[in-house]
Design a protein around this motif. Structure first.
Motif, PDB file in Angstrom:
ATOM      1  N   ASP A   1       0.826  -1.201   0.000  1.00 46.88           N
ATOM      2  CA  ASP A   1       0.000   0.000   0.000  1.00 46.88           C
ATOM      3  C   ASP A   1       0.865   1.257   0.000  1.00 46.88           C
ATOM      4  OD1 ASP A   1      -2.576  -1.130  -0.047  1.00 46.88           O
ATOM      5  OD2 ASP A   1      -2.479  -1.537   2.098  1.00 46.88           O
ATOM      6  N   GLY A   2       2.163   1.107   0.257  1.00 47.70           N
ATOM      7  CA  GLY A   2       3.081   2.237   0.333  1.00 47.70           C
ATOM      8  C   GLY A   2       3.761   2.515  -0.994  1.00 47.70           C
ATOM      9  N   LYS A   3       4.955   3.080  -0.899  1.00 46.97           N
ATOM     10  CA  LYS A   3       5.725   3.457  -2.083  1.00 46.97           C
ATOM     11  C   LYS A   3       7.035   2.672  -2.108  1.00 46.97           C
ATOM     12  CE  LYS A   3       3.828   8.136  -2.317  1.00 46.97           C
ATOM     13  NZ  LYS A   3       2.534   7.611  -2.293  1.00 46.97           N
ATOM     14  N   VAL A   4       7.377   2.151  -3.290  1.00 44.57           N
ATOM     15  CA  VAL A   4       8.616   1.395  -3.473  1.00 44.57           C
ATOM     16  C   VAL A   4       9.366   1.991  -4.648  1.00 44.57           C
ATOM     17  CG1 VAL A   4       9.637  -0.845  -4.017  1.00 44.57           C
ATOM     18  CG2 VAL A   4       7.613  -0.735  -2.545  1.00 44.57           C
ATOM     19  N   GLU A   5      10.630   2.342  -4.401  1.00 41.70           N
ATOM     20  CA  GLU A   5      11.538   2.816  -5.450  1.00 41.70           C
ATOM     21  C   GLU A   5      12.586   1.728  -5.622  1.00 41.70           C
ATOM     22  OE1 GLU A   5      11.820   6.046  -6.943  1.00 41.70           O
ATOM     23  OE2 GLU A   5      10.056   6.905  -5.974  1.00 41.70           O
ATOM     24  N   GLY A   6      12.304   0.753  -6.470  1.00 39.68           N
ATOM     25  CA  GLY A   6      13.213  -0.367  -6.681  1.00 39.68           C
ATOM     26  C   GLY A   6      12.451  -1.526  -7.298  1.00 39.68           C
ATOM     27  N   ASP A   7      13.188  -2.556  -7.679  1.00 40.21           N
ATOM     28  CA  ASP A   7      12.589  -3.730  -8.300  1.00 40.21           C
ATOM     29  C   ASP A   7      11.953  -4.617  -7.235  1.00 40.21           C
ATOM     30  OD1 ASP A   7      13.628  -2.726 -10.638  1.00 40.21           O
ATOM     31  OD2 ASP A   7      15.344  -4.095 -10.660  1.00 40.21           O
ATOM     32  N   ILE A   8      10.885  -5.327  -7.630  1.00 43.96           N
ATOM     33  CA  ILE A   8      10.184  -6.228  -6.730  1.00 43.96           C
ATOM     34  C   ILE A   8      10.128  -7.606  -7.367  1.00 43.96           C
ATOM     35  CG2 ILE A   8       7.987  -6.766  -5.612  1.00 43.96           C
ATOM     36  CD1 ILE A   8       7.425  -3.744  -5.590  1.00 43.96           C
ATOM     37  N   GLU A   9      10.506  -8.626  -6.600  1.00 43.90           N
ATOM     38  CA  GLU A   9      10.391 -10.013  -7.026  1.00 43.90           C
ATOM     39  C   GLU A   9       9.730 -10.774  -5.889  1.00 43.90           C
ATOM     40  OE1 GLU A   9      13.124 -13.715  -8.632  1.00 43.90           O
ATOM     41  OE2 GLU A   9      13.995 -11.708  -8.479  1.00 43.90           O
TER      42      GLU A   9
ATOM     43  N   LEU B   1       1.808 -10.571  -5.906  1.00 41.50           N
ATOM     44  CA  LEU B   1       1.793  -9.175  -5.488  1.00 41.50           C
ATOM     45  C   LEU B   1       0.380  -8.637  -5.563  1.00 41.50           C
ATOM     46  CD1 LEU B   1       3.244  -6.456  -4.825  1.00 41.50           C
ATOM     47  CD2 LEU B   1       3.465  -6.133  -7.288  1.00 41.50           C
ATOM     48  N   VAL B   2      -0.034  -7.976  -4.498  1.00 44.31           N
ATOM     49  CA  VAL B   2      -1.281  -7.215  -4.498  1.00 44.31           C
ATOM     50  C   VAL B   2      -0.893  -5.780  -4.203  1.00 44.31           C
ATOM     51  CG1 VAL B   2      -3.509  -6.839  -3.384  1.00 44.31           C
ATOM     52  CG2 VAL B   2      -2.662  -9.175  -3.720  1.00 44.31           C
ATOM     53  N   GLN B   3      -1.290  -4.861  -5.085  1.00 43.05           N
ATOM     54  CA  GLN B   3      -0.961  -3.452  -4.931  1.00 43.05           C
ATOM     55  C   GLN B   3      -2.229  -2.656  -4.681  1.00 43.05           C
ATOM     56  OE1 GLN B   3      -0.069  -1.231  -8.448  1.00 43.05           O
ATOM     57  NE2 GLN B   3       1.417   0.068  -7.411  1.00 43.05           N
ATOM     58  N   GLY B   4      -2.217  -1.855  -3.633  1.00 42.91           N
ATOM     59  CA  GLY B   4      -3.356  -1.002  -3.311  1.00 42.91           C
ATOM     60  C   GLY B   4      -3.465   0.175  -4.255  1.00 42.91           C
ATOM     61  N   PRO B   5      -4.634   0.813  -4.322  1.00 43.33           N
ATOM     62  CA  PRO B   5      -4.871   1.895  -5.284  1.00 43.33           C
ATOM     63  C   PRO B   5      -4.050   3.156  -5.037  1.00 43.33           C
ATOM     64  CG  PRO B   5      -6.752   1.629  -3.820  1.00 43.33           C
ATOM     65  CD  PRO B   5      -5.822   0.487  -3.550  1.00 43.33           C
ATOM     66  N   ASP B   6      -3.591   3.391  -3.817  1.00 38.57           N
ATOM     67  CA  ASP B   6      -2.797   4.584  -3.525  1.00 38.57           C
ATOM     68  C   ASP B   6      -1.303   4.306  -3.535  1.00 38.57           C
ATOM     69  OD1 ASP B   6      -5.105   6.141  -3.213  1.00 38.57           O
ATOM     70  OD2 ASP B   6      -5.332   5.463  -1.142  1.00 38.57           O
ATOM     71  N   SER B   7      -0.912   3.123  -3.926  1.00 35.38           N
ATOM     72  CA  SER B   7       0.484   2.697  -3.928  1.00 35.38           C
ATOM     73  C   SER B   7       1.200   3.123  -5.207  1.00 35.38           C
ATOM     74  CB  SER B   7       0.538   1.175  -3.799  1.00 35.38           C
ATOM     75  OG  SER B   7       1.848   0.694  -3.951  1.00 35.38           O
ATOM     76  N   THR B   8       2.512   3.335  -5.082  1.00 32.64           N
ATOM     77  CA  THR B   8       3.361   3.652  -6.229  1.00 32.64           C
ATOM     78  C   THR B   8       4.575   2.734  -6.220  1.00 32.64           C
ATOM     79  OG1 THR B   8       2.712   5.979  -6.173  1.00 32.64           O
ATOM     80  CG2 THR B   8       4.728   5.445  -7.359  1.00 32.64           C
ATOM     81  N   ILE B   9       4.849   2.123  -7.365  1.00 32.03           N
ATOM     82  CA  ILE B   9       6.037   1.283  -7.537  1.00 32.03           C
ATOM     83  C   ILE B   9       6.801   1.851  -8.717  1.00 32.03           C
ATOM     84  CG2 ILE B   9       6.914  -1.004  -8.108  1.00 32.03           C
ATOM     85  CD1 ILE B   9       4.284  -2.128  -6.871  1.00 32.03           C
TER      86      ILE B   9
END
Length: 127
Positions: free
Chosen positions: A33-41, A45-53
């Motif tokens: 639900d937060g913000k991630v600046e980087g790759d995700i493996e 994955l479930v991403q919330g509507p206010d989240s930024t990747i």
């Protein structure tokens, strides 16, 4: 924070007030639900509507509802109506709800197969 999801499947939750700078690698499912600046493996994955990747996402399954600025590789990809993706998408199965947006190229993960399964869910049944 680690918890247990449905069917006793462990998952990790990144809350809306959390900002992570760096890559994330997880053998379990992630809910962001937060913000991630980087790759995700991760497994799923479930991403919330206010989240930024901002980075590349690699997952067996991904359900996205926020902003992804980077490429995505997933066996099964679901884009909710609020999802916004800027980057290339590699998939085996994809579902895009009406309103979901992708600015990038689509490619089926099986390079020998020229067609993949693309399911568009429209809100207007007359179209």
């Amino acid at each position: 924070m680690s918890a247990t999801g449905g069917k006793n499947t462990p998952f990790s939750l990144i809350g809306g007030d959390v900002v992570i700078t760096g890559n994330i690698s997880a053998s379990v499912d992630l809910h962001i639900d937060g913000k991630v600046e980087g790759d995700i493996e991760c497994a799923a994955l479930v991403q919330g509507p206010d989240s930024t990747i901002r980075g590349h996402v690699t997952a067996r399954a991904a359900r996205l509802a926020g902003l992804v600025d980077g490429s995505i590789t997933a066996e099964e990809l679901v884009l909710e109506s609020s999802a916004r993706v800027t980057g290339d998408v590699r998939y085996e199965r994809i579902t895009i709800a009406a309103g979901g947006r992708i600015d990038g190229h689509f490619a089926h993960r099986d390079t020998e197969t020229t067609t993949g399964e693309l399911k568009l869910i429209a809100s207007d049944k007359s179209a």
